[in-house]
Write a protein that holds these residues in place. Sequence first.
Motif, mmCIF file in Angstrom:
data_model
loop_
_atom_site.group_PDB
_atom_site.id
_atom_site.type_symbol
_atom_site.label_atom_id
_atom_site.label_comp_id
_atom_site.label_asym_id
_atom_site.label_seq_id
_atom_site.Cartn_x
_atom_site.Cartn_y
_atom_site.Cartn_z
ATOM 1 N N ARG A 132 -7.951 10.999 -7.173
ATOM 2 C CA ARG A 132 -7.949 10.650 -5.759
ATOM 3 C C ARG A 132 -9.222 9.903 -5.419
ATOM 4 N N ASP A 133 -9.170 9.179 -4.285
ATOM 5 C CA ASP A 133 -10.308 8.364 -3.887
ATOM 6 C C ASP A 133 -11.455 9.201 -3.362
ATOM 7 N N THR A 173 0.856 -1.184 0.000
ATOM 8 C CA THR A 173 0.000 0.000 0.000
ATOM 9 C C THR A 173 0.890 1.230 0.000
ATOM 10 N N VAL A 229 1.555 4.833 1.079
ATOM 11 C CA VAL A 229 1.147 5.751 2.138
ATOM 12 C C VAL A 229 2.011 6.996 2.031
ATOM 13 N N GLN A 247 -6.114 2.275 5.342
ATOM 14 C CA GLN A 247 -5.845 2.444 3.914
ATOM 15 C C GLN A 247 -5.459 1.123 3.247
ATOM 16 N N TYR A 282 -8.455 12.699 7.178
ATOM 17 C CA TYR A 282 -8.145 11.373 6.662
ATOM 18 C C TYR A 282 -9.343 10.430 6.731
ATOM 19 N N SER A 291 -12.354 6.493 3.783
ATOM 20 C CA SER A 291 -10.938 6.687 4.087
ATOM 21 C C SER A 291 -10.287 7.476 2.963
ATOM 22 N N CYS A 292 -9.590 8.541 3.309
ATOM 23 C CA CYS A 292 -8.904 9.399 2.335
ATOM 24 C C CYS A 292 -7.397 9.192 2.496
ATOM 25 N N ASN A 293 -6.719 8.837 1.413
ATOM 26 C CA ASN A 293 -5.271 8.642 1.507
ATOM 27 C C ASN A 293 -4.506 9.957 1.467
ATOM 28 N N GLN A 294 -5.244 11.071 1.313
ATOM 29 C CA GLN A 294 -4.630 12.389 1.372
ATOM 30 C C GLN A 294 -5.678 13.355 1.915
ATOM 31 N N ALA A 301 -2.830 4.031 8.455
ATOM 32 C CA ALA A 301 -2.145 3.155 7.497
ATOM 33 C C ALA A 301 -2.846 1.802 7.406
ATOM 34 N N LEU A 325 1.291 11.659 5.996
ATOM 35 C CA LEU A 325 0.636 10.913 7.071
ATOM 36 C C LEU A 325 1.657 10.305 8.023
#
Length: 306
Positions: free
Chosen positions: A123-124, A28, A30, A52, A88, A107-110, A49, A34
Motif C-alpha cells: 500500500r502507498d 485509476t 478506486v 488519488q 483517506y 493521500s491513502c487509497n485505503q 477520487a 470509498l
Amino acid sequence: MDTQQISAPSRASSGVVHDNSRHTSRFTVVGNHLTQHRELSLTAIGLAAHIQAMPAGAGIGIKDLAGRFPESEARIAAALRELEAHGYLRRTRTRLANGRIVTRTVSCNQPSDQRRTDSLPGRDCPQRTVRPPTPVRPCSEPEADDAHPARSRTRTHTKPAPRREPAPLLVPKPAFPAASLLRTATDLLAGLHHQDPRLLLSEQDVDALAPGVAAWLEREVGPAAVQHALTTDLPPEGMRRPAGLLAHRLTARLPPPPPFLPPATLPPGPIPLQNCEGCDRAFRAAEPGECSDCRTEDFHPTAQQL
C-alpha cells in the motif's frame, strides 16, 4: 394460427444498467469502500477520487482545488476534513529552515484502519495509529503555503449569531403617576391570568405595563373596563409574547381624556372681623369702621338735662 407471445418487461430496466469498457490507459483504481462510503459526503468522495488520480507532487491545496471546481473554498475545506477524519488523507504542517510553514499531504487509497484489518502489503501509506475523527467545523482553514508563519496558523471561525433580545415594551405614560394608580394597575395586570392562563406575566412585564394601565385609569376608565379591553377577542393561538400584545392594546386603544369641566362657583366666604374705631370692640364687616352700637343716632343726655 399461432398465438403471439407477449414477454413481461424486465425488472432490471428500472435500475442502473452498466455499459462498461475495459480501460487500458489513463485510469485509476478506486475501492468500493470509498465510492460507496456511507458516512462521507458526495463532495468528499469525488474529491478523494480526484486526488488519488493526481500525479505525485501536484498541488491539492484548498485554493488549487477551488480553482478547478465550482465548489467554494469552505466546502472543499470541509470535504478535506472529512477525508482526513476517515483515514483517506494525512496532513501535517512542517516548518522549513527559512521559517515558512508548509503542509504535507499524503493521500491513502485505503483507510488506515482497514489496511490493518486486511494486512495487505504494497500500500502507498504506512500503517499508523488512527486518531479519533476530527469533528467537521464550519470554518475556512488555510491550506496553501504562507510567507508569514504567524499568519499561516490563523483560522477564521464562524461566530455564533447573537441572541436577539425582545423589543422593549412601549406604553403610554400617565400625566400624574400617583402611587395609588400604579398600585391599582399592578394588581390588575397580576390578575389577568385568571381570565386567560396565557396572560400570566412576569414581574418585569408587569412593571413595564403598569404605567400604561395607569394612563387608562387616569382618564376615568374603571379597572373592570380596562380588564375587559385587554382580555376580550384574544387570538386563539400564537401568543408567543402576551406582554407585547397587551402593550399594543394599551397604546392603540387608549381612550381620549375626559372633557374639561370648569370649577364650580365657590360659596361666599365668612365676613371678616373688624375692630370698631369707636369702642375697639370686634365686629364683622366687609370694611373697617364703627360697630352698630357706635353708629346709632340715639340721643346722648347732656349735663344740663340730667
